[in-house]
Design a protein around this motif. Sequence first.
Motif, PDB file in Angstrom:
ATOM      1  N   MET A 120       6.701  -8.561  -0.470  1.00 53.85           N
ATOM      2  CA  MET A 120       6.060  -7.315  -0.580  1.00 53.85           C
ATOM      3  C   MET A 120       6.352  -6.790  -1.822  1.00 53.85           C
ATOM      4  N   GLU A 121       5.839  -6.394  -2.802  1.00 56.20           N
ATOM      5  CA  GLU A 121       6.087  -5.627  -3.930  1.00 56.20           C
ATOM      6  C   GLU A 121       6.296  -4.340  -3.706  1.00 56.20           C
ATOM      7  N   LEU A 122       7.272  -3.652  -4.412  1.00 50.47           N
ATOM      8  CA  LEU A 122       7.989  -2.211  -3.877  1.00 50.47           C
ATOM      9  C   LEU A 122       7.361  -1.208  -5.075  1.00 50.47           C
ATOM     10  N   GLY A 123       6.779  -1.838  -5.917  1.00 52.19           N
ATOM     11  CA  GLY A 123       6.235  -0.702  -7.016  1.00 52.19           C
ATOM     12  C   GLY A 123       5.665   0.563  -6.644  1.00 52.19           C
ATOM     13  N   PHE A 124       4.777   0.362  -5.354  1.00 52.32           N
ATOM     14  CA  PHE A 124       4.158   1.704  -5.043  1.00 52.32           C
ATOM     15  C   PHE A 124       4.861   2.369  -4.435  1.00 52.32           C
ATOM     16  N   LEU A 125       5.997   2.301  -4.087  1.00 56.41           N
ATOM     17  CA  LEU A 125       7.017   3.261  -3.386  1.00 56.41           C
ATOM     18  C   LEU A 125       7.834   4.037  -4.259  1.00 56.41           C
ATOM     19  N   LYS A 126       7.663   3.866  -5.777  1.00 56.12           N
ATOM     20  CA  LYS A 126       8.528   4.327  -6.482  1.00 56.12           C
ATOM     21  C   LYS A 126       8.352   6.070  -6.757  1.00 56.12           C
ATOM     22  N   PRO A 127       7.191   6.604  -6.370  1.00 61.85           N
ATOM     23  CA  PRO A 127       6.962   7.848  -6.230  1.00 61.85           C
ATOM     24  C   PRO A 127       7.822   8.612  -5.407  1.00 61.85           C
ATOM     25  N   LEU A 128       8.336   7.777  -4.151  1.00 55.01           N
ATOM     26  CA  LEU A 128       8.986   8.445  -3.314  1.00 55.01           C
ATOM     27  C   LEU A 128      10.570   8.676  -3.760  1.00 55.01           C
ATOM     28  N   PHE A 129      11.076   7.833  -4.704  1.00 53.77           N
ATOM     29  CA  PHE A 129      12.495   7.808  -5.151  1.00 53.77           C
ATOM     30  C   PHE A 129      12.551   8.531  -6.345  1.00 53.77           C
ATOM     31  N   ASP A 130      11.580   9.089  -6.977  1.00 55.92           N
ATOM     32  CA  ASP A 130      11.572   9.934  -8.205  1.00 55.92           C
ATOM     33  C   ASP A 130      11.965  11.480  -8.142  1.00 55.92           C
ATOM     34  N   ARG A 131      12.006  11.787  -6.538  1.00 55.81           N
ATOM     35  CA  ARG A 131      12.355  13.088  -6.224  1.00 55.81           C
ATOM     36  C   ARG A 131      13.190  13.400  -5.067  1.00 55.81           C
ATOM     37  N   PRO A 132      13.784  14.496  -4.877  1.00 54.85           N
ATOM     38  CA  PRO A 132      14.831  14.662  -3.862  1.00 54.85           C
ATOM     39  C   PRO A 132      14.380  15.083  -2.823  1.00 54.85           C
ATOM     40  N   GLY A 133      14.903  14.661  -1.448  1.00 55.13           N
ATOM     41  CA  GLY A 133      14.512  14.939  -0.283  1.00 55.13           C
ATOM     42  C   GLY A 133      14.985  16.266   0.103  1.00 55.13           C
ATOM     43  N   PRO A 134      15.304  16.545   1.646  1.00 55.78           N
ATOM     44  CA  PRO A 134      14.840  15.468   2.601  1.00 55.78           C
ATOM     45  C   PRO A 134      13.488  15.242   2.713  1.00 55.78           C
ATOM     46  N   TRP A 135      13.274  13.975   3.269  1.00 54.18           N
ATOM     47  CA  TRP A 135      11.737  13.643   3.739  1.00 54.18           C
ATOM     48  C   TRP A 135      11.317  13.613   5.012  1.00 54.18           C
ATOM     49  N   ALA A 136       9.867  13.798   5.177  1.00 53.01           N
ATOM     50  CA  ALA A 136       9.227  13.452   6.499  1.00 53.01           C
ATOM     51  C   ALA A 136       8.595  12.289   6.465  1.00 53.01           C
ATOM     52  N   SER A 137       9.001  11.406   7.430  1.00 51.83           N
ATOM     53  CA  SER A 137       8.382  10.083   7.280  1.00 51.83           C
ATOM     54  C   SER A 137       7.572   9.795   8.627  1.00 51.83           C
ATOM     55  N   VAL A 138       6.145   9.672   8.698  1.00 50.50           N
ATOM     56  CA  VAL A 138       5.375   9.450   9.812  1.00 50.50           C
ATOM     57  C   VAL A 138       4.767   8.074   9.874  1.00 50.50           C
ATOM     58  N   TYR A 139       4.686   7.256  11.028  1.00 48.81           N
ATOM     59  CA  TYR A 139       4.028   6.052  11.306  1.00 48.81           C
ATOM     60  C   TYR A 139       3.152   6.616  12.431  1.00 48.81           C
ATOM     61  N   ILE A 140       1.911   6.368  12.397  1.00 51.68           N
ATOM     62  CA  ILE A 140       0.974   6.879  13.263  1.00 51.68           C
ATOM     63  C   ILE A 140      -0.220   5.905  13.490  1.00 51.68           C
ATOM     64  N   ASP A 141      -0.473   5.575  14.743  1.00 51.41           N
ATOM     65  CA  ASP A 141      -1.669   4.841  15.049  1.00 51.41           C
ATOM     66  C   ASP A 141      -2.816   5.435  15.114  1.00 51.41           C
ATOM     67  N   THR A 142      -3.872   5.177  14.284  1.00 53.11           N
ATOM     68  CA  THR A 142      -5.336   5.882  13.947  1.00 53.11           C
ATOM     69  C   THR A 142      -6.421   5.022  14.472  1.00 53.11           C
ATOM     70  N   THR A 143      -6.121   4.285  15.313  1.00 52.62           N
ATOM     71  CA  THR A 143      -7.476   3.536  16.171  1.00 52.62           C
ATOM     72  C   THR A 143      -8.205   4.585  16.873  1.00 52.62           C
ATOM     73  N   ARG A 144      -9.325   4.298  16.927  1.00 53.42           N
ATOM     74  CA  ARG A 144     -10.398   5.158  17.584  1.00 53.42           C
ATOM     75  C   ARG A 144     -11.252   4.262  18.439  1.00 53.42           C
ATOM     76  N   GLY A 145     -10.895   3.445  19.347  1.00 56.37           N
ATOM     77  CA  GLY A 145     -11.535   2.513  20.082  1.00 56.37           C
ATOM     78  C   GLY A 145     -12.102   3.044  21.348  1.00 56.37           C
ATOM     79  N   THR A 146     -11.548   4.148  21.756  1.00 59.09           N
ATOM     80  CA  THR A 146     -12.045   4.467  23.402  1.00 59.09           C
ATOM     81  C   THR A 146     -12.713   6.011  22.979  1.00 59.09           C
ATOM     82  N   GLU A 147     -13.546   6.480  24.086  1.00 60.03           N
ATOM     83  CA  GLU A 147     -14.112   7.621  23.948  1.00 60.03           C
ATOM     84  C   GLU A 147     -13.185   8.886  23.837  1.00 60.03           C
TER      85      GLU A 147
END
Length: 382
Positions: free
Chosen positions: A1-28
């Motif tokens: 996994m290349e990490l270049g796409f994460l550099k915007p996160l490390f160019d500024r100070p925190g603190p940081w909110a980090s969220v991982y969420i399931d977005t599937t919509r397979g049910t009514e």
Amino acid sequence: MELGFLKPLFDRPGPWASVYIDTTRGTEDAPAQQRLRERAVANRLIDEGADAYTTRALMLTLAEEPVSGTPPGRALFAAGAEVVLDIPLVRAPLVGEAAWSTLPHTSPLVGLVDALPPCVIAYIDRTGADLEIRDSLRRVPVGRAEGREWRSHRSVPEDRYEWHYRNKTENIWQENAELIAAELTRRRPEIGAEALVLVGDARERRAVYAQLPEPMRAMTVEAERGNRSSAHDDQLERRITEVRTEQARGRLESALERFRVGRGRPGDHRSGPSGAVDTGPGGAAEGVPALVDAARSHQVETMLMAEAASDAARDVWIGPGPDQIAVQRSEAHAMGVARPERARADDALMRSAAGADANVLLVPQGMRGPSGGLGAVLRWSF
């Protein structure tokens, strides 16, 4: 996994909110379930001390998610009332996660984003080829190679003119194959993919393959299904996924071989059946203290992270810079960090790896990786 796409996160100070969420919509009741998940994320962030403005920015971004075409999951990172990165995931997180911390909690991305290397697809016919780069979520056109097409305006009799007709056609096919191969060779450095898939009729594929330089032939495979004008083809899609999976497996096996050789005893030089480069003893780092030392000197080439790594949540001490990382607080002070802060080892090492243009590979369960779950192949050995 290349990490270049994460550099915007490390160019500024925190603190940081980090969220991982399931977005599937397979049910009514998926919309209702989604709202409950989002509410749980907001409550968790507020409980951990997140400010209301940053939390609101995250909730507004999640509320704008389209109903159709949604990836199975999303990772969002916000600071200072702004969502800095919104990353689609190729698989949903098993458990939704929300964290408020000094550094963005990036380590779960290693198992959730598209870790298969992208590949170039060349859709070939007798007149040229269309080129696209492919990963698990996108197919992006990157150019084309246009050759010549010779058309006869008269019927071809079965006499001495037939030889001329066939010879002329063969010459044009050969010229076009050379042109396609030259364009693929020219574009390889800027595209940067590790695999090339040739799609088209067998004769046209083989003509192009024969004109490629030897280093490119080693990364090239042919697909029997599909052509330049074909629409979506399930068998072709499966073949492309197989190619990318084989490339990823080879990359991981090579890195693990180099890691095992590099951590060997002095004088213990081995080479495996994969033909991996022998880095020699000292060419690998294993465990948090060794990785921290390597990260400070920008020595990490490839970081290895096992699933459920036991050392991942271990505390380290960090400063503002990606190479300001230490196992002990006093050590951080000695490096010139006025106010060291605690951080998870995996997130701090991910920041250091991104700053050094290193990459990270996930070692799945069942494969023997570094002790404690964290290790690295180094750019040079002592």
